[in-house]
Write an enzyme that holds these catalytic residues in place. Sequence first.
Site: not given
Ligand SMILES: NC(=O)c1ccc[n+]([C@@H]2O[C@H](COP(=O)([O-])OP(=O)(O)OC[C@H]3O[C@@H](n4cnc5c(N)ncnc54)[C@H](OP(=O)(O)O)[C@@H]3O)[C@@H](O)[C@H]2O)c1
Length: 292
Positions: A35, A124
């Site tokens: 975590d 965020y």
């Molecule tokens: N999605 C977008 O549109 C977007 C846009 C701009 C930038 N980004 C950035 O790109 C990167 C990748 O994004 P993504 O869309 O692949 O994110 P995502 O699909 O939401 O995945 C985030 C991961 O972080 C894990 N997580 C959250 N809280 C946690 C905790 N307390 N301890 C351990 N793990 C935790 C989640 O685990 P769980 O599955 O257990 O919740 C999930 O597997 C991130 O840095 C995000 O900010 C994303």
Amino acid sequence: MKIVLFGKNGQLGWEFRRTLPILGEVTSFDRGELDLCDRAAIQKRLGELKPDLIINASAYTDVDAAEKETELAMQINALAPGVMAETARQLRAAFIHYSSDYVFDGTKHACYLESDATHPLNMYGKSKLAGEENIRQAGEAYLILRTSWVYSLRGNSFVNKVLKWSRQNKTLKVVSDQISGPTWARALAEITGFVLAQNKKELYESIHEKNGVYHLAGNGFTSRYEWARQILANDPNPSEQVAQAIEPARSEDFPTPAVRPLFSAMDCSLFEETFGLHLPDWKNTLQLAMTR
Ligand SMILES: NC(=O)c1ccc[n+]([C@@H]2O[C@H](COP(=O)([O-])OP(=O)(O)OC[C@H]3O[C@@H](n4cnc5c(N)ncnc54)[C@H](OP(=O)(O)O)[C@@H]3O)[C@@H](O)[C@H]2O)c1
């Protein structure tokens, strides 16, 4: 090379599980295994594993819920990356982290450069910006890759949501006044892999030389409305759609707890010039992603 990956079940983290084994021996964590609210656990596991490279694909990404769960968003998006960067420096491990176009307020009306002033509109975005600052302060060999509108073909991604809505509703309404660059998670993981593979020197040294923030998103930009139209046009099972029309809407028609920037597309030329790589056009990439 020993690699630690955080966030292995997220959109980006999942794709890294395909890409990273080519580069080295990967140990990856999901929330149940570690975590990220537990600072000591991050330090302990990294200290035991002694990686050469740490990739943080984890984040608190629920933009609306972050307005209420601000402390949690800060812990995951700001404090944990700072701890990772500090531990990486102590272990002489390179650190790769992802940030967001939501660090900008969208009032520039032209593609954002890395040198443009940040001004997040929502919690965020504030937490992601605080993460960048913590990494800059604590880290030594790091890349902060700001990306936008990340999608995959798994889970509750925007692509899957649009496909689902098209099977439930005769008319879809999607906002046309939010504009950015859709980015396929697989392409983002692959291009990161190329950056890591091209280093001729020790990884820590070569990332240290290129330290900093870079914009990295699908080439070009579009509205959420046009993105949704293209998703439906590339639907591999169009006969399942009941939707007959897709109509543009305004953000104010769909009030959300978090305010979003209206134009947050980013200029990625610094990344292209520095690494000699670029992500292709978002539309072609979407077509490729959706071809089964
Ligand atoms: N999605 C977008 O549109 C977007 C846009 C701009 C930038 N980004 C950035 O790109 C990167 C990748 O994004 P993504 O869309 O692949 O994110 P995502 O699909 O939401 O995945 C985030 C991961 O972080 C894990 N997580 C959250 N809280 C946690 C905790 N307390 N301890 C351990 N793990 C935790 C989640 O685990 P769980 O599955 O257990 O919740 C999930 O597997 C991130 O840095 C995000 O900010 C994303």
